[in-house]
Scaffold this active site. Structure first.
Site, PDB file in Angstrom:
ATOM      1  N   ASP A   1      22.447 -29.497  19.686  1.00 18.89           N
ATOM      2  CA  ASP A   1      22.467 -30.583  20.666  1.00 18.89           C
ATOM      3  C   ASP A   1      23.135 -31.846  20.120  1.00 18.89           C
ATOM      4  O   ASP A   1      23.214 -32.060  18.910  1.00 18.89           O
ATOM      5  CB  ASP A   1      21.020 -30.956  21.045  1.00 18.89           C
ATOM      6  CG  ASP A   1      20.359 -29.894  21.909  1.00 18.89           C
ATOM      7  OD1 ASP A   1      20.911 -28.787  22.040  1.00 18.89           O
ATOM      8  OD2 ASP A   1      19.271 -30.178  22.442  1.00 18.89           O
TER       9      ASP A   1
ATOM     10  N   HIS B   1      20.738 -29.853  15.676  1.00 24.83           N
ATOM     11  CA  HIS B   1      21.683 -30.905  16.074  1.00 24.83           C
ATOM     12  C   HIS B   1      22.930 -30.851  15.207  1.00 24.83           C
ATOM     13  O   HIS B   1      22.811 -30.903  13.972  1.00 24.83           O
ATOM     14  CB  HIS B   1      21.014 -32.279  15.958  1.00 24.83           C
ATOM     15  CG  HIS B   1      19.832 -32.433  16.866  1.00 24.83           C
ATOM     16  ND1 HIS B   1      18.597 -31.933  16.539  1.00 24.83           N
ATOM     17  CD2 HIS B   1      19.726 -32.966  18.106  1.00 24.83           C
ATOM     18  CE1 HIS B   1      17.757 -32.183  17.551  1.00 24.83           C
ATOM     19  NE2 HIS B   1      18.411 -32.804  18.515  1.00 24.83           N
TER      20      HIS B   1
HETATM   21 ZN   LIG Z   1      19.268 -34.286  22.499  1.00 27.12          ZN
END
Ligand SMILES: [Zn+2]
Length: 211
Positions: free
Chosen positions: A9, A163
Site C-alpha cells: 500500500d 507498504h
Molecule cells: Zn494505506
C-alpha cells in the site's frame, strides 16, 4: 497449508517499489499494489504502476491523498479521493477494479467507508479489499517480519498489508518470502472472502460496521 496473500500500500515509491517488484518477480509471486492517486499521477509513479501491472500484479485505488478516513470527509471530498485516483488509473486494463480504503494504522470499523464511495463501487463493479494482518512495517521497519510470520501461522488465509515506502522495511521482504515458503505457506494473489465486503460491485457483507 495456510494461504497468504500479499498487498503493498501507499506507493508507488521510486526507491521501494522497484525493489519489491524485483523480489516478487524473483520468487514468482503475484500481489496487489494499492496505490495513492497523488503518487501514481507522477511520471515515476505511473511507470512503476504500469510495470507492476505488466508483471502480472493487480493495481488498486487506495485514495488520492491518504488523509482523513473517508467516513470523516464530506461527500464531495470522499468522492474526490476516489474519482481522482481512478482518473490517474484510467490506463489500467483490469477486471474487477479494486479499491482499498485506509484505516489509519490498520484500523477497521466505523468511518472506514463513505456511503457515496460505496455507491461508486456498486455501480462500477468494484471489489473492496480490506485486510486481516497488519504487521506494522510502517512503524517498525526491522521488526515487522516476526509479527507477520506469527500471524500467518495462526490463520488459514492471511491478507497481509505491507507498504512499498522508503523506510527500509522492504529490505526484509526477500527473507520474509523465503521464510513463508520454508514454512510451507501457499502464496496466492486472490483475496480471502472475509476481507472483501464488496465483490464485483455486489455487497456480500453487512457494511454498517464501516459506514
Ligand atoms: Zn494505506
Amino acid at each position: 497449508m495456510a494461504k497468504v496473500t500479499l498487498t503493498f500500500d501507499n506507493g508507488p515509491d521510486p526507491q521501494a517499489t522497484p525493489l519489491v517488484l524485483d523480489c516478487l518477480g524473483h520468487h514468482g509471486i503475484k500481489s496487489t499494489f494499492f496505490v495513492l492517486g497523488q503518487k501514481v499521477s507522477t511520471p515515476d509513479g505511473l511507470n512503476l504502476a504500469r510495470r507492476a501491472s505488466r508483471e502480472g500484479h493487480w493495481v488498486g485505488n487506495h485514495t488520492w491523498s491518504h488523509g482523513a478516513r473517508l467516513g470523516d470527509l464530506d461527500r464531495e471530498s470522499a468522492l474526490g479521493e476516489f474519482d481522482r485516483t481512478e482518473q490517474a488509473l484510467s490506463w489500467l486494463d483490469q477486471s474487477p477494479r479494486l479499491f482499498r480504503p485506509h484505516g489509519g494504522a490498520g484500523r477497521l470499523g466505523r468511518g472506514l467507508l463513505h456511503p457515496a464511495v460505496v455507491d461508486r463501487m456498486k455501480l462500477g463493479g468494484y471489489t473492496c479489499v480490506l485486510w486481516n494482518v497488519v504487521p506494522g512495517d510502517f512503524r517498525d521497519p526491522d521488526g515487522w517480519m516476526d509479527r507477520a510470520l506469527a500471524d500467518c501461522r495462526t490463520r488459514e488465509w492471511s491478507l497481509v498489508v505491507l507498504h512499498d515506502r522508503d523506510n527500509g522495511a522492504m529490505r526484509h521482504l526477500e527473507s520474509f518470502l523465503r521464510k513463508l515458503r520454508d514454512e510451507g505457506h501457499d502464496l496466492i494473489q486472490d483475496f480471502p472472502p472475509d476481507c472483501t465486503p464488496i465483490v464485483n460491485g455486489k455487497v456480500v457483507q453487512p457494511l454498517d460496521e464501516f459506514c
